[in-house]
Design a protein around this motif. Structure first.
Motif, PDB file in Angstrom:
ATOM      1  N   LEU A 151      -5.880  -5.858  -8.088  1.00  0.00           N
ATOM      2  CA  LEU A 151      -5.868  -6.642  -6.848  1.00  0.00           C
ATOM      3  C   LEU A 151      -7.740  -7.358  -7.328  1.00  0.00           C
ATOM      4  CD1 LEU A 151      -4.260  -8.130  -5.072  1.00  0.00           C
ATOM      5  CD2 LEU A 151      -5.334  -6.904  -3.142  1.00  0.00           C
ATOM      6  N   ARG A 152      -7.514  -8.663  -7.664  1.00  0.00           N
ATOM      7  CA  ARG A 152      -9.510  -8.907  -7.590  1.00  0.00           C
ATOM      8  C   ARG A 152      -9.777 -10.199  -6.019  1.00  0.00           C
ATOM      9  NH1 ARG A 152      -9.457 -13.459 -10.814  1.00  0.00           N
ATOM     10  NH2 ARG A 152      -7.308 -13.957 -11.292  1.00  0.00           N
ATOM     11  N   SER A 153      -8.140 -10.437  -5.681  1.00  0.00           N
ATOM     12  CA  SER A 153      -8.444 -11.473  -4.434  1.00  0.00           C
ATOM     13  C   SER A 153      -7.796 -10.893  -3.361  1.00  0.00           C
ATOM     14  CB  SER A 153      -8.505 -13.002  -4.894  1.00  0.00           C
ATOM     15  OG  SER A 153      -8.759 -13.371  -3.947  1.00  0.00           O
ATOM     16  N   LEU A 154      -8.093 -11.140  -2.227  1.00  0.00           N
ATOM     17  CA  LEU A 154      -7.078 -10.706  -1.476  1.00  0.00           C
ATOM     18  C   LEU A 154      -7.785 -11.743  -0.100  1.00  0.00           C
ATOM     19  CD1 LEU A 154      -5.153  -8.783   0.023  1.00  0.00           C
ATOM     20  CD2 LEU A 154      -7.339  -7.034   0.948  1.00  0.00           C
ATOM     21  N   ASN A 155      -6.431 -12.659   0.296  1.00  0.00           N
ATOM     22  CA  ASN A 155      -6.536 -13.129   1.787  1.00  0.00           C
ATOM     23  C   ASN A 155      -6.095 -12.345   3.223  1.00  0.00           C
ATOM     24  OD1 ASN A 155      -6.934 -14.903   3.832  1.00  0.00           O
ATOM     25  ND2 ASN A 155      -6.377 -17.092   2.421  1.00  0.00           N
ATOM     26  N   LEU A 156      -6.669 -12.476   4.330  1.00  0.00           N
ATOM     27  CA  LEU A 156      -5.886 -11.383   5.489  1.00  0.00           C
ATOM     28  C   LEU A 156      -6.403 -12.102   6.610  1.00  0.00           C
ATOM     29  CD1 LEU A 156      -6.684  -7.730   4.677  1.00  0.00           C
ATOM     30  CD2 LEU A 156      -4.397  -8.943   4.639  1.00  0.00           C
ATOM     31  N   THR A 157      -7.038 -13.500   5.927  1.00  0.00           N
ATOM     32  CA  THR A 157      -7.341 -14.417   7.214  1.00  0.00           C
ATOM     33  C   THR A 157      -6.090 -14.686   8.212  1.00  0.00           C
ATOM     34  OG1 THR A 157      -8.604 -15.782   5.368  1.00  0.00           O
ATOM     35  CG2 THR A 157      -7.896 -16.732   7.973  1.00  0.00           C
ATOM     36  N   ASN A 158      -6.277 -14.272   9.796  1.00  0.00           N
ATOM     37  CA  ASN A 158      -5.844 -14.577  10.665  1.00  0.00           C
ATOM     38  C   ASN A 158      -5.015 -14.009  11.419  1.00  0.00           C
ATOM     39  OD1 ASN A 158      -7.584 -16.925  11.813  1.00  0.00           O
ATOM     40  ND2 ASN A 158      -5.837 -18.118  10.113  1.00  0.00           N
ATOM     41  N   ASN A 159      -5.261 -12.792  10.894  1.00  0.00           N
ATOM     42  CA  ASN A 159      -4.164 -11.842  11.424  1.00  0.00           C
ATOM     43  C   ASN A 159      -4.576 -10.661  13.017  1.00  0.00           C
ATOM     44  OD1 ASN A 159      -1.809 -10.736   8.803  1.00  0.00           O
ATOM     45  ND2 ASN A 159      -3.511 -11.684   7.775  1.00  0.00           N
ATOM     46  N   ASP A 160      -3.592  -9.802  12.559  1.00  0.00           N
ATOM     47  CA  ASP A 160      -4.258  -8.849  13.661  1.00  0.00           C
ATOM     48  C   ASP A 160      -4.965  -7.206  13.499  1.00  0.00           C
ATOM     49  OD1 ASP A 160      -3.067 -10.426  15.449  1.00  0.00           O
ATOM     50  OD2 ASP A 160      -0.793  -9.214  15.185  1.00  0.00           O
ATOM     51  N   ILE A 161      -5.965  -7.474  12.273  1.00  0.00           N
ATOM     52  CA  ILE A 161      -6.017  -6.015  11.960  1.00  0.00           C
ATOM     53  C   ILE A 161      -8.090  -5.631  13.182  1.00  0.00           C
ATOM     54  CG2 ILE A 161      -7.488  -5.348   9.840  1.00  0.00           C
ATOM     55  CD1 ILE A 161      -7.230  -7.625   8.885  1.00  0.00           C
ATOM     56  N   SER A 162      -7.824  -5.318  14.506  1.00  0.00           N
ATOM     57  CA  SER A 162      -8.601  -3.902  14.704  1.00  0.00           C
ATOM     58  C   SER A 162      -9.708  -3.621  14.513  1.00  0.00           C
ATOM     59  CB  SER A 162      -8.323  -3.525  15.592  1.00  0.00           C
ATOM     60  OG  SER A 162      -7.413  -1.759  14.931  1.00  0.00           O
ATOM     61  N   GLU A 163     -10.629  -3.841  15.056  1.00  0.00           N
ATOM     62  CA  GLU A 163     -12.006  -3.607  14.538  1.00  0.00           C
ATOM     63  C   GLU A 163     -11.492  -2.368  13.912  1.00  0.00           C
ATOM     64  OE1 GLU A 163     -16.213  -2.268  15.954  1.00  0.00           O
ATOM     65  OE2 GLU A 163     -14.930  -2.028  17.557  1.00  0.00           O
ATOM     66  N   GLU A 164     -10.791  -0.431  15.043  1.00  0.00           N
ATOM     67  CA  GLU A 164     -10.786   0.264  14.144  1.00  0.00           C
ATOM     68  C   GLU A 164      -9.657   0.224  12.623  1.00  0.00           C
ATOM     69  OE1 GLU A 164      -7.585   4.457  14.700  1.00  0.00           O
ATOM     70  OE2 GLU A 164      -8.377   3.418  16.191  1.00  0.00           O
ATOM     71  N   ASN A 165      -8.692   0.146  12.370  1.00  0.00           N
ATOM     72  CA  ASN A 165      -8.314  -0.472  11.184  1.00  0.00           C
ATOM     73  C   ASN A 165      -9.565  -1.387  10.327  1.00  0.00           C
ATOM     74  OD1 ASN A 165      -6.323   0.936  11.400  1.00  0.00           O
ATOM     75  ND2 ASN A 165      -4.953  -1.099  12.538  1.00  0.00           N
ATOM     76  N   ALA A 166      -9.813  -2.258  10.505  1.00  0.00           N
ATOM     77  CA  ALA A 166     -11.315  -2.838   9.430  1.00  0.00           C
ATOM     78  C   ALA A 166     -12.271  -2.013   8.811  1.00  0.00           C
ATOM     79  CB  ALA A 166     -11.550  -4.272  10.130  1.00  0.00           C
ATOM     80  N   ILE A 167     -12.461  -0.575  10.188  1.00  0.00           N
ATOM     81  CA  ILE A 167     -13.311  -0.147  10.160  1.00  0.00           C
ATOM     82  C   ILE A 167     -13.163   1.157   8.606  1.00  0.00           C
ATOM     83  CG2 ILE A 167     -14.588   1.800  10.219  1.00  0.00           C
ATOM     84  CD1 ILE A 167     -15.259   0.254  13.202  1.00  0.00           C
ATOM     85  N   GLU A 168     -11.575   1.293   8.631  1.00  0.00           N
ATOM     86  CA  GLU A 168     -11.101   2.906   7.935  1.00  0.00           C
ATOM     87  C   GLU A 168     -10.997   1.558   6.728  1.00  0.00           C
ATOM     88  OE1 GLU A 168      -6.884   3.789   7.361  1.00  0.00           O
ATOM     89  OE2 GLU A 168      -7.368   3.533   9.545  1.00  0.00           O
ATOM     90  N   PHE A 169     -10.203  -0.045   6.382  1.00  0.00           N
ATOM     91  CA  PHE A 169     -10.182  -0.372   5.187  1.00  0.00           C
ATOM     92  C   PHE A 169     -12.335  -0.481   4.626  1.00  0.00           C
ATOM     93  CE2 PHE A 169     -10.478  -5.002   2.878  1.00  0.00           C
ATOM     94  CZ  PHE A 169      -9.651  -4.149   1.937  1.00  0.00           C
ATOM     95  N   PHE A 170     -12.955  -0.812   5.313  1.00  0.00           N
ATOM     96  CA  PHE A 170     -14.345  -0.694   4.929  1.00  0.00           C
ATOM     97  C   PHE A 170     -14.979  -0.015   4.106  1.00  0.00           C
ATOM     98  CE2 PHE A 170     -15.273  -4.522   7.853  1.00  0.00           C
ATOM     99  CZ  PHE A 170     -15.024  -5.605   7.603  1.00  0.00           C
ATOM    100  N   GLN A 171     -14.545   1.698   4.828  1.00  0.00           N
ATOM    101  CA  GLN A 171     -15.090   2.287   4.175  1.00  0.00           C
ATOM    102  C   GLN A 171     -14.369   2.635   2.417  1.00  0.00           C
ATOM    103  OE1 GLN A 171     -13.671   4.746   7.899  1.00  0.00           O
ATOM    104  NE2 GLN A 171     -15.522   4.942   8.582  1.00  0.00           N
TER     105      GLN A 171
END
Length: 149
Positions: free
Chosen positions: A58-78
């Motif tokens: 995967l080179r490009s991922l668009n997850l705009t306008n979903n229901d991603i919480s801060e907890e799930n975003a931090i897990e993803f960013f890690q």
């Protein structure tokens, strides 16, 4: 189910359980562009096979306008430093952007460790001009992630 010719997948504006779709997408080992904007996605870990490891495509991922919480975003960013092929990431319009600013430190650290990421978006489109500058200043993230010169 193997198909090496699938390069782009788009699933938008659905109220269905997207986690099942995401697990199915991961079976297509050739996907380079995945547009999952405007759904109800909250958990991102089903996408790990497309993003992390030797078979990641995967080179490009668009997850705009979903229901991603801060907890799930931090897990993803890690996990972001492990996403060696990812070049473009769009996260605008998710709840974590408005919830607090604690995700910014994790994001900033992850961006500095991921040298392949070229473009990120987490602000609403109409706010992007002033929003990106403000968030970049707070999070110490460069506005231009083009590290190629």
């Amino acid at each position: 189910m193997k198909n090496t010719s699938v390069k782009e997948v788009e699933l938008r504006y659905t109220t269905l359980d997207c986690s099942r779709f995401m697990e199915t997408f991961c079976r297509f080992k050739s996907i380079e562009v995945l547009n999952l904007a405007n759904n109800c996605i909250s958990v991102l870990s089903p996408l790990d096979p497309l993003l992390i490891g030797g078979s990641a495509t995967l080179r490009s991922l668009n997850l705009t306008n979903n229901d991603i919480s801060e907890e799930n975003a931090i897990e993803f960013f890690q996990k972001l430093p492990q996403m060696k092929r990812l070049r473009h990431l769009a996260l605008a319009g998710n709840p974590f952007v408005e919830e607090s600013e604690s995700w910014m430190d994790v994001f900033s650290d992850a961006v500095w460790k991921n040298k392949s990421l070229e473009c990120t978006s987490w602000c609403h489109v109409r706010q992007e001009r002033q929003g990106v500058s403000a968030i970049a200043a707070i999070a110490n993230v460069p506005l231009s992630l083009n590290r190629g010169g």
